[in-house]
Motif scaffolding. Sequence first.
Motif, PDB file in Angstrom:
ATOM      1  N   ALA A  63      75.993  34.976  45.487  1.00  0.00           N
ATOM      2  CA  ALA A  63      77.433  35.844  46.377  1.00  0.00           C
ATOM      3  C   ALA A  63      78.998  35.138  45.299  1.00  0.00           C
ATOM      4  N   LEU A  64      78.831  34.027  45.707  1.00  0.00           N
ATOM      5  CA  LEU A  64      80.778  33.629  45.215  1.00  0.00           C
ATOM      6  C   LEU A  64      80.378  34.080  43.837  1.00  0.00           C
ATOM      7  N   GLY A  65      79.649  34.746  42.746  1.00  0.00           N
ATOM      8  CA  GLY A  65      79.821  35.655  41.591  1.00  0.00           C
ATOM      9  C   GLY A  65      80.033  36.572  41.437  1.00  0.00           C
ATOM     10  N   GLY A  66      80.039  36.552  42.557  1.00  0.00           N
ATOM     11  CA  GLY A  66      80.661  38.697  43.184  1.00  0.00           C
ATOM     12  C   GLY A  66      82.104  38.933  43.687  1.00  0.00           C
ATOM     13  N   ILE A  67      82.892  37.298  43.942  1.00  0.00           N
ATOM     14  CA  ILE A  67      83.991  37.609  44.096  1.00  0.00           C
ATOM     15  C   ILE A  67      85.268  37.603  43.168  1.00  0.00           C
ATOM     16  N   SER A  68      84.574  37.387  41.891  1.00  0.00           N
ATOM     17  CA  SER A  68      85.243  37.108  40.411  1.00  0.00           C
ATOM     18  C   SER A  68      86.507  37.726  40.268  1.00  0.00           C
ATOM     19  N   PHE A  69      86.150  39.492  40.663  1.00  0.00           N
ATOM     20  CA  PHE A  69      87.086  40.804  40.770  1.00  0.00           C
ATOM     21  C   PHE A  69      89.021  40.023  40.472  1.00  0.00           C
ATOM     22  N   LEU A  70      88.650  40.853  39.610  1.00  0.00           N
ATOM     23  CA  LEU A  70      90.356  40.163  38.514  1.00  0.00           C
ATOM     24  C   LEU A  70      91.257  41.560  39.794  1.00  0.00           C
ATOM     25  N   ALA A  71      90.902  42.595  40.356  1.00  0.00           N
ATOM     26  CA  ALA A  71      91.564  43.198  41.130  1.00  0.00           C
ATOM     27  C   ALA A  71      92.046  42.986  42.307  1.00  0.00           C
ATOM     28  N   LEU A  72      91.579  41.482  42.923  1.00  0.00           N
ATOM     29  CA  LEU A  72      92.668  41.105  44.107  1.00  0.00           C
ATOM     30  C   LEU A  72      93.518  40.265  43.335  1.00  0.00           C
ATOM     31  N   GLU A  73      93.509  39.929  42.090  1.00  0.00           N
ATOM     32  CA  GLU A  73      94.919  38.957  41.590  1.00  0.00           C
ATOM     33  C   GLU A  73      96.107  40.724  41.435  1.00  0.00           C
TER      34      GLU A  73
END
Length: 875
Positions: A63-73
């Motif tokens: 599940a935590l691997g799914g928050i790697s998105f760089l759209a957050l940055e």
Amino acid sequence: MNETSSIEPPDTAGRSGGAYLGLEPQPRSYQSWVADETIEDYALRYAPASYRRWSPATITHTALGGISFLALEAIGAALTLSWGVQTTVVAVLIASVFIFVTSLPIAYHVARANVDMDLLTRGAGFGYIGSAITSLIYATYTIIFFALEGVIIAQALLVAFGLPLPAGYLLSAMVILPVASRGMTAISRFQLVTQLPWIVLGLLPFAAIAWRAPDALGQWLAAPGPAPGLLSLGAAIGVLCALTVQIGEQVDYLRFLPPRETTTRARWWGALILAGPGWILIGGTKILMGSFLAWLAIRAGMTPDMAVEPIGMFRHAYEYLFAPAAALLVATVYVLIAQIKINVTNAYAGSLAESNFFMRVTRYHPGRLIWLSWHIAVSCALMLMGVFSTLEAVLAIYANLALAWLGAIFADLAILKPLGLSPARIEFRRAYLPDFNPVGCGSMAIGGLTGLMLYAGLGGPILQAWSAPIAFALSLCASCVIGMWRRGAGYLARVPHVFTRRSRCDCAICSHGYETRDMAYCTFYERPICSLCCSLEPHCRDYCKRAPALSDDAPAPAAGPVQLTRVPPRLWHRVWQIATVFGVLMALLGGAWLGLRDMAGRLGDPGLGTAVFLGAAPLVALLASWAVMANERRRLTEEDLLGALRQLGSAQRELAVRQRLAAVGEVAATISHELRNPLGTISSSVEVLSRNPGLGADAEEDVLRIRRSIGRCSRIIDILLDFARQGAHETVPVDLRAWLAALIAEHPSGGLVRLQVPSGMRLRCDPSRLQFAIRNLIENAAHAAEAAPGRRPDVELRAFHDAGFTIIEVADNGTGLPPEMRARVFDPLVTTKASGVGLGLTLVRRVAQMHGGDAWVARTGPLGTAMRLSIAQTP
């Protein structure tokens, strides 16, 4: 059924099919990938305990691997450019607390009920069809972010290798297929393998910056810019609130969390929090990291357009550690790893949501892989349209609908359920859910439409900036008010059937075995079916949710006179449908209008968007009318077909019953004579033995047992002979109250019976035949009442007149009939008694039909059963 079945299969010998329409369930087979749950991952159903074999640690890593998105940055960088560092930091802190609090009850209920976001929404106040709208919202979220992450990959490939953007878009989409197509097993392995490189490469540039420029962090926090204000803070929080829907992707993995009883409390809750609402602890940090890196890159001379792109900000960050060429290469590798990790999750979650949506719209399930391909195709189209350039506007518009949805869910899970105003159990099966629940659907409509109107500028700039939080608050308040007003009504269409014998059951349509939590009892086919086959069933038209009066067990109402009306039937229902469809289409058009208005402003014609929006309204109204009328024509056609099938089924059922009765009559006429003589001899011998004074106590007990057996055999013969009798019957008038009182006094169970018959009530009937029928009903009622544990047996016999018939009702306080027996109790040779023959109730109905009436089950349930017998009133 095999040994895993939880109920006995119906006896279908001599019958042409289902009790209502004469239909046998048509076997359904699925494509190999649809039947392979390692691909489907129980996409449209409850995740059984046998499939939840992953450890809490594996679920957390996946599940935590799914928050790697760089759209957050990228979001952090975009907010910094628009509103400054201080506003961005404060907005991130406030939004992170909000997202954590609202996500926690969602994660908990998903982990306990083992369902995905769509199935949770069904049982959390939206209903079966109502949740389809939220599935579309959630699928849109995954498509938007898939496109955003794909753009980031394509930009990195362009900067590093000069690959054209369209080729990069296609490559970024296709590279995830080998993993996303294989489901949870492949995804969990991929996330575990890539987790360490992602973490190391993500933290490495910050360690280098802290070593070489230790004062950079302080300078970033003290960077000059506008102070946080009500307008800027609301606009930033509105964008960040769209990220609340990320909990949907997290719970797609949390639903596989093993049962709480199989692991320690600390591990279970730790996985729940870290993999669920805890994602924002890392996600919020990543947003601030993007703000910091973009500020750092711009200060070093990078253009804002490049600094806001993850490849640009990380290339500059890695230059603190490597030479420019090496820094670009390492940054590209990091972007590829991070974006492929998140897009695997986006594609997986999106295909689940799209499967749920289209399955309800089309009643067709070609498999998750088809919708995975659809997801990728739509995302590629958004990439080509330049979705990244309108990131803030897209998220701000989307946030209003998303937060209205989540506000209704949060209210149900965190407020209404603890107060007991909605069912504690999450119900997701179509057979037990209403199409729409006003608690969720109504509150979301109030919050979402208000939020969109405020965002369109109808309330001024301040309310426009805070439109998304206002939409959440309005939806939450409306959900609580509607829920308290309805006090739990409307969450269930009927009481769920409980399969009590075993934990697994075979589906009568697809023949696969599933846990009973995933099964429903179908009253249309009188068999258990799985939740997916129930969802795909096109013939029943939700027969199980209709009023009991529509059952074939009840007598058909008398035809009334033809009435002519000036207003067409169902007119207001059609008007309401047209208004609803028009409102939905106009809301979608309104979202497009907001974008078109901004584009027209850049083209120098601010009124273009408004003109197009208003000019399209009449066309949308015509489209809504056409859609509703087309659906009405389809509905009427289906109703006519079902009516014809119902008549055919009734005729076939009656023919099958008559064939059975004829066969029973032929056998009865033959064997009655052969049995009477031996029974007479046995009875005489027993009487002689009973006069022997030398018999002991044991022998006397044996004699009594023989007498009871002889009596039972004689009753069976009498029943068989009654079937063999043909011809007319004689009727005489009787005083019904006195006649029934005498009948009760002679019956062995008469002490249990309470007589409720008006004085002076008279009836013309065949006393001998009607006596047999009523005695049979009393005997069955007494047996059921005495078998109910912890209750004082009670049987009520009452009579009344109704629409030209005399109704005789026998009610008990037993435990009720099983659902699988209710429609078959009047069939020959069907019984719930271990020593019964199964002809008594069949004869009861036959006696009633001889008198111009019928017999049926008036009601049945945990509090008892009431059987009714109608007799036509004759002069």
